[in-house]
Design an enzyme around this catalytic site. Structure first.
Site, mmCIF file in Angstrom:
data_model
loop_
_atom_site.group_PDB
_atom_site.id
_atom_site.type_symbol
_atom_site.label_atom_id
_atom_site.label_comp_id
_atom_site.label_asym_id
_atom_site.label_seq_id
_atom_site.Cartn_x
_atom_site.Cartn_y
_atom_site.Cartn_z
ATOM 1 N N CYS A 1 0.934 -1.145 -0.121
ATOM 2 C CA CYS A 1 -0.122 -0.051 0.033
ATOM 3 C C CYS A 1 0.666 1.372 -0.092
ATOM 4 C CB CYS A 1 -1.131 0.054 1.146
ATOM 5 S SG CYS A 1 -2.141 -1.377 1.230
ATOM 6 N N HIS B 1 -3.163 7.464 1.671
ATOM 7 C CA HIS B 1 -3.525 6.070 1.390
ATOM 8 C C HIS B 1 -5.032 6.214 1.809
ATOM 9 C CE1 HIS B 1 -4.015 2.401 0.636
ATOM 10 N NE2 HIS B 1 -3.590 1.678 2.010
ATOM 11 N N ASN C 1 -9.935 0.252 -0.329
ATOM 12 C CA ASN C 1 -8.547 0.201 -0.301
ATOM 13 C C ASN C 1 -8.106 -0.229 -1.962
ATOM 14 O OD1 ASN C 1 -5.762 -0.020 0.439
ATOM 15 N ND2 ASN C 1 -6.181 -1.058 2.339
HETATM 16 O O1 UT7 Z 1 -3.670 -0.672 3.286
HETATM 17 C C1 UT7 Z 1 -2.807 -1.247 4.316
HETATM 18 C C2 UT7 Z 1 -3.126 -0.774 5.654
HETATM 19 N N1 UT7 Z 1 -4.283 -1.682 6.039
HETATM 20 C C3 UT7 Z 1 -5.181 -0.881 7.123
HETATM 21 O O2 UT7 Z 1 -4.797 0.427 7.354
HETATM 22 C C4 UT7 Z 1 -6.267 -1.410 7.658
HETATM 23 C C5 UT7 Z 1 -6.144 -1.281 8.996
HETATM 24 N N2 UT7 Z 1 -7.258 -1.794 9.649
HETATM 25 C C6 UT7 Z 1 -8.565 -1.456 9.825
HETATM 26 O O3 UT7 Z 1 -8.838 -0.540 8.905
HETATM 27 C C7 UT7 Z 1 -9.519 -1.954 10.773
HETATM 28 O O4 UT7 Z 1 -8.872 -2.473 11.792
HETATM 29 C C8 UT7 Z 1 -10.817 -2.909 10.318
HETATM 30 C C9 UT7 Z 1 -11.457 -1.892 9.355
HETATM 31 C C10 UT7 Z 1 -9.728 -3.646 9.385
HETATM 32 C C11 UT7 Z 1 -11.447 -3.489 11.281
HETATM 33 O O5 UT7 Z 1 -11.929 -2.323 12.295
HETATM 34 P P1 UT7 Z 1 -11.697 -2.584 13.864
HETATM 35 O O6 UT7 Z 1 -12.460 -1.528 14.517
HETATM 36 O O7 UT7 Z 1 -10.451 -2.772 14.147
HETATM 37 O O8 UT7 Z 1 -12.441 -4.149 13.943
HETATM 38 P P2 UT7 Z 1 -11.938 -5.204 14.615
HETATM 39 O O9 UT7 Z 1 -11.121 -5.877 13.855
HETATM 40 O O10 UT7 Z 1 -11.289 -4.850 16.136
HETATM 41 O O11 UT7 Z 1 -13.107 -5.920 14.921
HETATM 42 C C12 UT7 Z 1 -14.113 -5.768 15.604
HETATM 43 C C13 UT7 Z 1 -15.272 -6.910 15.023
HETATM 44 C C14 UT7 Z 1 -14.771 -8.506 15.626
HETATM 45 O O12 UT7 Z 1 -15.776 -9.143 16.431
HETATM 46 P P3 UT7 Z 1 -15.473 -9.311 18.127
HETATM 47 O O13 UT7 Z 1 -14.073 -9.992 17.883
HETATM 48 O O14 UT7 Z 1 -15.416 -7.955 18.545
HETATM 49 O O15 UT7 Z 1 -16.598 -10.095 18.487
HETATM 50 C C15 UT7 Z 1 -14.779 -9.038 14.238
HETATM 51 O O16 UT7 Z 1 -14.858 -10.110 14.263
HETATM 52 O O17 UT7 Z 1 -15.959 -7.102 14.227
HETATM 53 C C16 UT7 Z 1 -15.944 -8.080 13.606
HETATM 54 N N3 UT7 Z 1 -15.690 -7.943 12.172
HETATM 55 C C17 UT7 Z 1 -17.016 -7.864 11.470
HETATM 56 N N4 UT7 Z 1 -18.157 -7.714 11.824
HETATM 57 C C18 UT7 Z 1 -19.167 -7.609 10.582
HETATM 58 C C19 UT7 Z 1 -14.646 -7.945 11.232
HETATM 59 N N5 UT7 Z 1 -15.056 -7.880 10.077
HETATM 60 C C20 UT7 Z 1 -16.252 -7.829 10.036
HETATM 61 C C21 UT7 Z 1 -17.227 -7.540 9.251
HETATM 62 N N6 UT7 Z 1 -18.558 -7.643 9.223
HETATM 63 N N7 UT7 Z 1 -16.849 -7.231 7.693
#
Ligand code: UT7
Length: 323
Positions: free
Chosen positions: A114, A250, A280
């Site tokens: 990225c 980005h 992304n």
């Molecule tokens: O381009 C390269 C760089 N990449 C990035 O910069 C990405 C960086 N990360 C992010 O943007 C965020 O971490 C995400 C958008 C990927 C995720 O957001 P988050 O607020 O960090 O969520 P999380 O990973 O902590 O997940 C929260 C909850 C989890 O459930 P539990 O464990 O709290 O029960 C996940 O299982 O959301 C759940 N979850 C979803 N729920 C519904 C994960 N993906 C989904 C989904 N729909 N698609």
């Protein structure tokens, strides 16, 4: 006199197919509301069957050449930032060179995931200021839809396909921050963090593989490192967030974009945001946002633009450009 790498043209290409968040509700346990609120993404473009990174890159390149009023015969080098080249080799860049009908110059890919576009800009800038080349096409192009695991809701909803391109040209400046062109670069990588964002395939497995990400960990690094690298790039030339007309980040997550702008002391009305429409697109996201930002009338000649990105590696960096 100081040689600068000045932006002469920008262009982009997005595949025809637009996929709204709601479409994922049918295949994985997710919702439009979750995707919007956690990432800011509302829709993304996916390449058609058989549509490749190099084809999209060539279309973006033609648009950038048109804006510059140049033809492929005027270009000395083509750099494509991508992690999703059509084949393991040759480079996507040589395929673009061929598609543009170029029988001169040289072409190669840059792979920093990225952050690829800021690494490619740094490369192009170095070749221009050293006098090696005069005009470079710098392209970011990706088909991440080819490496997504459609059963992994935590990643498959986040990415999109597309391409953006810049034409950089050598111009003489007076060596001050008033010069047009690339004014400062700051790059980093840290391979110790390779396990939080990677593709589990390649030459060692004999498969293409799928993207794997520990989102929360990458998020934490992004929020810390992006403002830091932008601050460093600006500091190298005695500037700060207060001098910035546009941050062109980005486009991975609206929450990361907002947190970075806040840390830099730059209000959101001076940030180009396209993540809602593109998702992304990895190395394509910054040139796409630069092109869309110009088309919207946001970015204008003479303004100070800061690009910043982080991705797999980890690799991250920032480039300051007087537009
Ligand atoms: O381009 C390269 C760089 N990449 C990035 O910069 C990405 C960086 N990360 C992010 O943007 C965020 O971490 C995400 C958008 C990927 C995720 O957001 P988050 O607020 O960090 O969520 P999380 O990973 O902590 O997940 C929260 C909850 C989890 O459930 P539990 O464990 O709290 O029960 C996940 O299982 O959301 C759940 N979850 C979803 N729920 C519904 C994960 N993906 C989904 C989904 N729909 N698609």
């Amino acid at each position: 006199m100081t040689t600068r790498a000045v932006v002469r043209g920008v262009g982009h290409y997005l595949p025809e197919r637009v996929v709204p968040n709601a479409e994922f509700e049918q295949s994985v346990d997710t919702s439009d509301e979750w995707i919007r609120s956690r990432s800011g993404i509302e829709r993304r473009h996916f390449a058609a069957e058989g549509e490749t990174t190099s084809q999209m890159a060539a279309k973006a390149a033609r648009a950038a050449l048109d804006m510059a009023g140049l033809t492929p015969a005027d270009i000395d080098a083509v750099i494509v930032a991508t992690s999703t080249a059509d084949l393991t080799f040759p480079s996507a860049a040589t395929m673009v060179q061929d598609a543009l009908g170029m029988d001169q110059g040289f072409a190669f890919d840059v792979q920093a995931v990225c952050a690829g576009f800021v690494f490619a800009l740094s490369n192009a800038n170095a070749m221009i200021v050293s006098g090696q080349v005069r005009r470079v096409l710098v392209i970011g192009a990706e088909t991440f839809s080819r490496i997504l695991d459609w059963t992994d809701r935590a990643t498959c909803v986040l990415f999109g396909d597309g391409a953006g391109a810049l034409v950089l040209e050598a111009a003489e400046g007076d060596g001050t921050n008033a010069d047009r062109g690339i004014l400062s670069v700051d790059l980093h990588s840290d391979g110790r963090h390779r396990d939080i964002l990677y593709v589990d395939g390649g030459v060692s497995t004999g498969t293409t593989g799928h993207l794997r990400m520990e989102g929360r960990e990458v998020f934490r690094h992004a929020v810390e490192k992006l403002a830091e690298t932008a601050h460093t790039a600006l500091g190298k030339i005695g500037l700060s967030g207060a001098d910035v007309d546009w941050i062109v980040p980005h486009q991975a997550n609206l929450r990361i974009i907002k947190a970075t702008a806040q840390k830099m002391g730059v209000p959101m009305d001076r940030v180009v945001v396209t993540v809602q429409d593109h998702g992304n697109t990895s190395a394509a996201s910054i040139p796409l946002a630069l092109s869309v930002g110009m088309a919207r009338g946001q970015i204008r000649e003479g303004q100070l633009v800061v690009t910043e990105a982080i991705g797999g590696g980890l690799a991250w960096g920032s480039v300051v450009i007087r537009w």
